[in-house]
Every structure is written in C-alpha cells, then in structure tokens.
Scaffold this motif. Structure first.
Motif, PDB file in Angstrom:
ATOM      1  N   PRO A   1     -17.660 -30.616  50.010  1.00 14.46           N
ATOM      2  CA  PRO A   1     -18.662 -30.841  48.794  1.00 14.46           C
ATOM      3  C   PRO A   1     -19.655 -30.145  48.763  1.00 14.46           C
ATOM      4  CG  PRO A   1     -17.890 -32.850  50.391  1.00 14.46           C
ATOM      5  CD  PRO A   1     -17.423 -31.430  50.853  1.00 14.46           C
ATOM      6  N   ASP A   2     -20.221 -29.604  49.686  1.00 17.40           N
ATOM      7  CA  ASP A   2     -21.217 -28.541  49.695  1.00 17.40           C
ATOM      8  C   ASP A   2     -21.079 -27.392  48.675  1.00 17.40           C
ATOM      9  OD1 ASP A   2     -22.949 -30.384  51.000  1.00 17.40           O
ATOM     10  OD2 ASP A   2     -22.914 -29.202  53.041  1.00 17.40           O
ATOM     11  N   ALA A   3     -19.780 -26.890  48.992  1.00 16.17           N
ATOM     12  CA  ALA A   3     -19.329 -25.790  48.405  1.00 16.17           C
ATOM     13  C   ALA A   3     -19.191 -26.028  46.776  1.00 16.17           C
ATOM     14  CB  ALA A   3     -17.937 -25.079  48.950  1.00 16.17           C
TER      15      ALA A   3
ATOM     16  N   ARG B   1     -10.728 -32.164  41.481  1.00 12.61           N
ATOM     17  CA  ARG B   1     -10.896 -33.619  41.765  1.00 12.61           C
ATOM     18  C   ARG B   1     -10.984 -33.903  43.383  1.00 12.61           C
ATOM     19  NH1 ARG B   1      -9.259 -37.951  38.232  1.00 12.61           N
ATOM     20  NH2 ARG B   1      -9.086 -37.233  36.050  1.00 12.61           N
ATOM     21  N   LYS B   2     -10.746 -33.135  44.179  1.00  8.05           N
ATOM     22  CA  LYS B   2     -10.828 -33.329  45.708  1.00  8.05           C
ATOM     23  C   LYS B   2     -11.962 -34.141  46.026  1.00  8.05           C
ATOM     24  CE  LYS B   2     -10.200 -31.019  50.146  1.00  8.05           C
ATOM     25  NZ  LYS B   2      -9.927 -29.616  50.928  1.00  8.05           N
ATOM     26  N   PHE B   3     -13.166 -33.961  45.533  1.00  8.87           N
ATOM     27  CA  PHE B   3     -14.377 -34.710  46.057  1.00  8.87           C
ATOM     28  C   PHE B   3     -14.820 -35.623  44.906  1.00  8.87           C
ATOM     29  CE2 PHE B   3     -14.326 -30.313  48.054  1.00  8.87           C
ATOM     30  CZ  PHE B   3     -13.858 -30.777  49.203  1.00  8.87           C
ATOM     31  N   GLN B   4     -13.828 -36.090  44.045  1.00  7.94           N
ATOM     32  CA  GLN B   4     -14.360 -36.783  42.809  1.00  7.94           C
ATOM     33  C   GLN B   4     -15.155 -38.052  43.225  1.00  7.94           C
ATOM     34  OE1 GLN B   4     -11.150 -38.451  40.399  1.00  7.94           O
ATOM     35  NE2 GLN B   4      -9.796 -38.949  42.182  1.00  7.94           N
ATOM     36  N   HIS B   5     -14.937 -38.733  44.491  1.00  7.34           N
ATOM     37  CA  HIS B   5     -15.690 -39.946  44.543  1.00  7.34           C
ATOM     38  C   HIS B   5     -17.099 -39.590  44.990  1.00  7.34           C
ATOM     39  CE1 HIS B   5     -12.487 -42.852  44.022  1.00  7.34           C
ATOM     40  NE2 HIS B   5     -11.866 -41.788  44.813  1.00  7.34           N
ATOM     41  N   GLN B   6     -17.483 -38.434  45.364  1.00  9.38           N
ATOM     42  CA  GLN B   6     -18.729 -37.966  45.662  1.00  9.38           C
ATOM     43  C   GLN B   6     -19.401 -37.221  44.288  1.00  9.38           C
ATOM     44  OE1 GLN B   6     -20.480 -36.043  49.050  1.00  9.38           O
ATOM     45  NE2 GLN B   6     -18.351 -36.531  50.200  1.00  9.38           N
ATOM     46  N   ILE B   7     -18.426 -36.614  43.643  1.00  4.58           N
ATOM     47  CA  ILE B   7     -18.755 -35.667  42.690  1.00  4.58           C
ATOM     48  C   ILE B   7     -17.686 -35.940  41.483  1.00  4.58           C
ATOM     49  CG2 ILE B   7     -19.471 -32.977  41.873  1.00  4.58           C
ATOM     50  CD1 ILE B   7     -19.502 -32.620  45.061  1.00  4.58           C
ATOM     51  N   PRO B   8     -18.279 -36.837  40.623  1.00  2.34           N
ATOM     52  CA  PRO B   8     -16.920 -37.016  39.396  1.00  2.34           C
ATOM     53  C   PRO B   8     -17.047 -35.902  38.570  1.00  2.34           C
ATOM     54  CG  PRO B   8     -18.782 -38.754  39.910  1.00  2.34           C
ATOM     55  CD  PRO B   8     -19.101 -37.592  40.806  1.00  2.34           C
ATOM     56  N   VAL B   9     -15.636 -35.639  38.222  1.00  2.00           N
ATOM     57  CA  VAL B   9     -15.218 -34.889  37.254  1.00  2.00           C
ATOM     58  C   VAL B   9     -15.278 -35.309  35.848  1.00  2.00           C
ATOM     59  CG1 VAL B   9     -13.257 -33.601  36.096  1.00  2.00           C
ATOM     60  CG2 VAL B   9     -13.714 -33.671  38.830  1.00  2.00           C
ATOM     61  N   PRO B  10     -16.078 -34.788  34.922  1.00  2.00           N
ATOM     62  CA  PRO B  10     -16.155 -35.368  33.608  1.00  2.00           C
ATOM     63  C   PRO B  10     -15.015 -35.462  32.549  1.00  2.00           C
ATOM     64  CG  PRO B  10     -17.138 -33.216  33.650  1.00  2.00           C
ATOM     65  CD  PRO B  10     -16.724 -33.446  35.064  1.00  2.00           C
ATOM     66  N   GLU B  11     -14.133 -36.291  32.571  1.00  2.00           N
ATOM     67  CA  GLU B  11     -12.970 -36.377  31.895  1.00  2.00           C
ATOM     68  C   GLU B  11     -12.916 -36.014  30.471  1.00  2.00           C
ATOM     69  OE1 GLU B  11     -10.506 -40.165  32.180  1.00  2.00           O
ATOM     70  OE2 GLU B  11     -10.905 -40.140  34.629  1.00  2.00           O
ATOM     71  N   GLU B  12     -14.175 -36.247  29.671  1.00  2.00           N
ATOM     72  CA  GLU B  12     -14.094 -35.729  28.452  1.00  2.00           C
ATOM     73  C   GLU B  12     -14.030 -33.891  28.427  1.00  2.00           C
ATOM     74  OE1 GLU B  12     -18.436 -35.898  30.069  1.00  2.00           O
ATOM     75  OE2 GLU B  12     -16.497 -37.017  30.112  1.00  2.00           O
ATOM     76  N   ILE B  13     -14.522 -33.359  29.501  1.00  2.00           N
ATOM     77  CA  ILE B  13     -14.513 -31.949  29.717  1.00  2.00           C
ATOM     78  C   ILE B  13     -12.753 -31.436  30.263  1.00  2.00           C
ATOM     79  CG2 ILE B  13     -15.070 -29.875  30.510  1.00  2.00           C
ATOM     80  CD1 ILE B  13     -16.871 -31.147  28.662  1.00  2.00           C
TER      81      ILE B  13
END
Length: 276
Positions: free
Chosen positions: A135-137, A182-194
């Motif tokens: 997640p840090d990366a 999406r590997k860390f999506q529960h920490q860092i959500p991916v914007p689906e509109e993008i």
C-alpha cells in the motif's frame, strides 16, 4: 466451477515466492483433477533496468533462467502421462524498454509454450514504482502523480501501451491480472469513473488483437482486494466481446493453486493458445 487448467503458476525460482519444489505444485494439481498448467515465472528484467522494490526480488535473476527452463522441461517429461505442463514466463511490460524486451523474447520465445504480459512497474517523473508491492508503494505513486485519479490513468494507460507495443512475433498473447491496481482497493479505492472508460478501451483493443485475458484468482486471497482480476462484471464483458479467459491462480506456493475458483463469474474458461 470445474477448472482443468491453471495458466499462471510460479515456482521455487521466484525470489519473492516459496521454495516449494515443482513436483509439489504438480502433484497438488493432479490431486485436484487439473489436466494442464503453465509455469509462468517472472522473466528476468532488462539488465539496464533497476528494480525499484527495496528487496530487489521482483523477477528471476538472469543467471537462473536457463536452470528454470531446464527444470520445467524435466518435469514436463516426467509427468507427461498425468498432466500437460507448459513452459512459460510472465513478462513485464516496461515503458521505454520495448526494444530490450523484444530482444529477450526473440531469444527465449522459441523455447516457450506459453507466456503472459503484465504491468507491475509504472514509470513517472521520479523514476519507477512497483504499484502492487505494498500500500505504501501505491500511495507513493498517488503522491507523485498528484491523485489516485491520475495514478489510475497512468496504470491503465501503461496497460494500453503494453497491448499496442511492438515487441516481435514472440510477444505474449495473454494480458496478466488486468486490474492489479485494485489490489489495495479497501485501503485505496480506485475511482470507477476513471477506470471504466479505460477498461472499455482496453477490452476493445484486446478483442481486435485477439488477445487472451488472465482471469486471475489471486486477488480473492488479498485482504484489501477480495475479488478476482478483473472482477466478475468485467470478466463477463470480456466474454461478450469474444475475449478468451484463461484462469490463473498466480500461485507462489502449492497452497495457492486454484485460488478464487469459487468466486469466478459464470463464463467460459479456456486453455492457453500454446505453441506446442
């Protein structure tokens, strides 16, 4: 869903994997009724490329490539009556290193049965980031690019480049873990509109190029992902476009084989278009 082929399996030659022997993977697969599998170890990175992860263990060291290929060929013959083994590599697409990658593929391609093209490393103004290392990366990439929106654009833009890049006749025909961001999506959500317009374009290009999709179950086992790469709705869209899906566990240990198979979408799962 019954899976008879696992198209994305790592080996004891993976520096960041386990030291479990090849026969342990194979015998586990046979026990579960798998008819074929592809060993797809991380191909050596170009010599002029500096691995950005702190442990410098992202890929097979060049000096071990011949040993890896020889070992897979050996078990391929040993288990020929029980299971079909494909010798493969997971090749990194590296922006700006297309020529070096093409040269490498021209050398090893004739000996391979199967291969995968993946994006792990993202080029940016400060160098490179392995976005799935931690997640840090990924947060580092977000900081450098300015936002998660821009990081998402950068990742999927690089995947698009990998699809259209000219890397010769031995360029892999299967795209690996497409939604790895999406590997860390529960920490860092991916914007689906993008993400949505990029995936739409990527699938269009893949269909045009008749590329296969690595339907990768590893994300199910990741605590901050908990879904396949790509997720089920996109796997269904890929099938609708005529893109062949090849299941891959992305296992780095025999216990990781068949990961996520209980969460796969109800789609047709294919075997690789192998060269042998």
């Amino acid at each position: 869903m019954k899976i008879t082929h696992d198209g994305h399996v790592h080996t004891p030659y993976c520096p960041h994997g386990s030291d479990s022997a090849l026969h342990a993977y194979i015998e586990t697969a046979i026990t579960h009724g798998v008819k074929s599998m592809t060993f797809a170890e991380h191909a050596p990175l170009p010599q002029s490329f500096q691995d950005p992860v702190p442990t410098k263990d992202s890929a097979l060291p060049p000096e071990q490539l011949e040993d890896y290929m020889r070992a897979v060929q050996t078990v391929k013959k040993q288990y020929a009556t029980d299971i079909t083994i494909y010798l493969g590599l997971e090749v990194d697409y590296l922006e700006g290193f297309e020529h070096e990658t093409k040269h490498f593929l021209n050398q090893v391609g004739p000996e391979l049965d199967d291969s995968i093209l993946s994006v792990h490393f993202i080029k940016h103004k400060q160098g490179w980031t392995c976005l799935d290392y931690s997640p840090d990366a990924l947060n580092e990439l977000v900081t450098i690019t300015g936002s998660m929106e821009e990081a998402t654009k950068k990742y999927y833009g690089t995947v698009l480049q990998s699809i259209t890049a000219e890397m010769g006749s031995f360029k892999p025909r299967r795209i690996g873990h497409l939604t790895l961001i999406r590997k860390f999506q529960h920490q860092i959500p991916v914007p689906e509109e993008i993400e949505t317009p990029f995936l739409t374009d990527i699938f269009k290009r893949m269909a045009e190029e008749k590329l296969q999709l690595d339907y990768n179950g590893a994300g199910i086992l990741k605590p901050d992902c908990k879904e396949t790469y790509p997720p089920a709705n996109w796997a269904k869209k890929a099938e609708q476009l005529g893109i062949e899906l090849v299941y891959g566990s992305d296992a780095h240990h025999p216990n990781g084989l068949f990961g996520g198979i209980d969460r796969l979408a109800n789609v047709r799962i294919n075997s690789p278009n192998a060269n042998s």
